[in-house]
Design a protein around this motif. Structure first.
Motif, short mmCIF file in Angstrom:
data_model
loop_
_atom_site.label_atom_id
_atom_site.label_comp_id
_atom_site.label_asym_id
_atom_site.label_seq_id
_atom_site.Cartn_x
_atom_site.Cartn_y
_atom_site.Cartn_z
N THR A 181 0.84 -1.20 0.00
CA THR A 181 0.00 0.00 0.00
C THR A 181 0.87 1.25 0.00
O THR A 181 0.64 2.20 -0.76
CB THR A 181 -0.92 0.00 1.25
OG1 THR A 181 -1.72 -1.18 1.20
CG2 THR A 181 -1.81 1.21 1.28
N ASP A 224 -7.93 -0.94 7.03
CA ASP A 224 -8.49 -0.42 5.78
C ASP A 224 -7.38 0.10 4.86
O ASP A 224 -6.90 1.22 5.02
CB ASP A 224 -9.49 0.71 6.11
CG ASP A 224 -10.25 1.17 4.88
OD1 ASP A 224 -9.83 0.83 3.75
OD2 ASP A 224 -11.28 1.86 5.06
N ASP A 266 -7.54 0.90 1.71
CA ASP A 266 -7.97 2.01 0.86
C ASP A 266 -7.80 3.35 1.58
O ASP A 266 -7.33 4.33 1.00
CB ASP A 266 -9.45 1.85 0.46
CG ASP A 266 -9.62 0.69 -0.52
OD1 ASP A 266 -8.64 0.39 -1.23
OD2 ASP A 266 -10.71 0.10 -0.56
N ARG A 267 -8.17 3.38 2.85
CA ARG A 267 -8.08 4.63 3.63
C ARG A 267 -6.61 5.01 3.84
O ARG A 267 -6.23 6.17 3.68
CB ARG A 267 -8.77 4.43 5.00
CG ARG A 267 -8.95 5.71 5.78
CD ARG A 267 -9.64 5.44 7.12
NE ARG A 267 -8.95 4.43 7.92
CZ ARG A 267 -7.86 4.65 8.64
NH1 ARG A 267 -7.33 5.84 8.68
NH2 ARG A 267 -7.30 3.66 9.33
N ILE A 268 -5.78 4.00 4.17
CA ILE A 268 -4.35 4.27 4.39
C ILE A 268 -3.70 4.78 3.09
O ILE A 268 -2.92 5.72 3.11
CB ILE A 268 -3.64 2.99 4.89
CG1 ILE A 268 -4.17 2.61 6.27
CG2 ILE A 268 -2.12 3.18 4.94
CD1 ILE A 268 -3.79 1.21 6.72
N TYR A 269 -4.10 4.14 1.97
CA TYR A 269 -3.55 4.54 0.66
C TYR A 269 -3.91 6.00 0.36
O TYR A 269 -3.05 6.81 0.02
CB TYR A 269 -4.12 3.61 -0.42
CG TYR A 269 -3.75 4.00 -1.82
CD1 TYR A 269 -2.49 3.72 -2.33
CD2 TYR A 269 -4.66 4.69 -2.63
CE1 TYR A 269 -2.16 4.08 -3.63
CE2 TYR A 269 -4.34 5.05 -3.91
CZ TYR A 269 -3.09 4.75 -4.41
OH TYR A 269 -2.75 5.12 -5.68
N ALA A 270 -5.20 6.34 0.51
CA ALA A 270 -5.66 7.69 0.19
C ALA A 270 -4.95 8.72 1.07
O ALA A 270 -4.53 9.78 0.60
CB ALA A 270 -7.17 7.78 0.39
N LYS A 271 -4.79 8.38 2.35
CA LYS A 271 -4.15 9.31 3.29
C LYS A 271 -2.68 9.52 2.91
O LYS A 271 -2.17 10.64 2.93
CB LYS A 271 -4.27 8.72 4.71
CG LYS A 271 -4.01 9.72 5.81
CD LYS A 271 -4.20 9.07 7.17
CE LYS A 271 -3.43 9.87 8.21
NZ LYS A 271 -3.05 9.09 9.35
N SER A 273 -6.58 -4.24 -1.47
CA SER A 273 -7.55 -4.12 -0.38
C SER A 273 -8.49 -5.32 -0.31
O SER A 273 -9.23 -5.47 0.65
CB SER A 273 -8.37 -2.83 -0.54
OG SER A 273 -8.91 -2.77 -1.83
#
Lengths: 263, 74
Positions: free
Chosen positions: A27, A103, A105-110, A192
């Motif tokens: 990620t 999560d 996806d959340r870690i990636y976006a952040k 994910s």
């Protein structure tokens, strides 16, 4: 002479642990690649993997050669037990809904947002070309792989040294790294969809089983059936995990309880 | 140079503290007790094989209870 059951559990435990940790590392590598350029992100990941490999050889080989096997088994058994119980604890709390699932996806976006903002985590803007070297991308990918991989190195060294099968343990970890790397390269995004909590539960069960077994073996406890006690311990931890997860689901505060208290 | 070594040692110690104890000191304590128990019952035939898993599961249960999400009034 090693029994098939303990070898199989060793390979599965190392492979599963590496898979989970490398999915988490991927990620960060993908986030670094997308936001700062792929060249530096890939070099960062490869450099970290090499350092981790060197650590396995530098720490693991002397352990096998110079430390008495019983002392080694008690120490690595204790280490595996702490690690296994904490993975199981987290998996039970996640499985029963007491804490949120991991999560990606959340870690990636952040991470991407932090790396792309001029005043974000990196403090610098990305370099102009996708093939140019970017120090921030390198460091983020390196740290991601190195920090997630440290736990894998400890598991490889502990399980490998206690059974005198360091090469096999390293091979199982390498196979997981390769698998995640290939899948990551093909889909070019974070994974994910991987059922992380399920794999983490399985690895926690295997580490706890090995940990208990080696602590007992090193201290001189008599395990009925010898190495065959390992699958029995695995079955015991599976039952414990299912029972604890089911019980913990009944202790979740309901929405009505929370409303009546806060309202 | 000395400052760099001290920083590296601190980071190393921090890593092991987080790894072994972190926010679940009860599991580190459990492991210590299990190791001690293993040596205590080593001479008995199958007592250790029954006792050690039960003690470990007991500590895991306590640790899971400690980590549960509570209603705001708790």
């Amino acid at each position: 002479m090693h029994s098939t059951s303990s070898t199989l559990v060793l390979v599965l435990a190392v492979f599963g642990a590496s898979l989970v940790e490398m999915v988490e590392a991927l990620t960060l590598v993908v986030a670094a690649g997308v936001s700062r350029g792929w060249r530096s992100a890939i070099w960062g990941a490869v450099a970290a993997a090499l350092v981790l490999g060197v650590l396995v050889v530098v720490v693991g080989v002397p352990l096998i050669r110079y430390v008495p096997i019983d002392a080694l088994r008690v120490v690595v058994g204790a280490l595996l037990l702490v690690l296994g119980l904490s993975w199981l604890r987290k998996a039970i709390l996640r499985g029963s809904g007491h804490i949120a699932l991991h999560d990606e996806d959340r870690i990636y976006a952040k991470t991407v947002a932090g790396l792309q903002e001029p005043g974000g985590d990196s403090g610098t803007a990305p370099v102009a070309g996708p093939h140019q070297f970017d120090g921030v991308g390198f460091v983020v990918a390196f740290k991601g792989v190195f920090l997630e991989g440290t736990e894998v190195v400890l598991i490889v060294i502990s399980l490998g040294a206690a059974q005198h099968r360091l090469g096999l343990a390293a091979l199982a970890a390498g196979a997981a790294v390769l698998l995640v790397g290939i899948v990551g390269a093909v889909v070019a995004r974070q994974l994910s969809e991987v059922p992380e909590n399920l794999i983490k539960t399985a690895v926690g069960i295997m580490l706890s089983s090995f940990g208990l077994f080696w602590v007992g073996e090193g201290a001189g406890v008599h395990w009925p059936g010898g190495d065959l006690a390992i699958p029995v311990l695995v079955a015991f931890w599976i039952l414990v995990t299912i029972a604890f997860t089911a019980y913990m689901k009944t202790t979740l505060p309901t929405a009505a309880t929370e409303r009546s208290v806060t309202g | 140079m000395n400052a760099a070594i001290a920083k590296a040692l601190r980071a190393f110690g921090h890593f092991w503290w987080d790894f072994l104890i972190g926010d679940t000191p009860e599991l580190a304590l459990a492991t210590g007790i299990i190791v001690a128990l293993a040596f205590l019952v080593a001479g008995e035939r199958v007592v250790g094989a029954i006792l050690l898993p039960l003690v470990a599961a007991g500590f895991l249960f306590l640790s899971v209870l400690r980590g549960r999400r509570r209603a705001p009034s708790d």
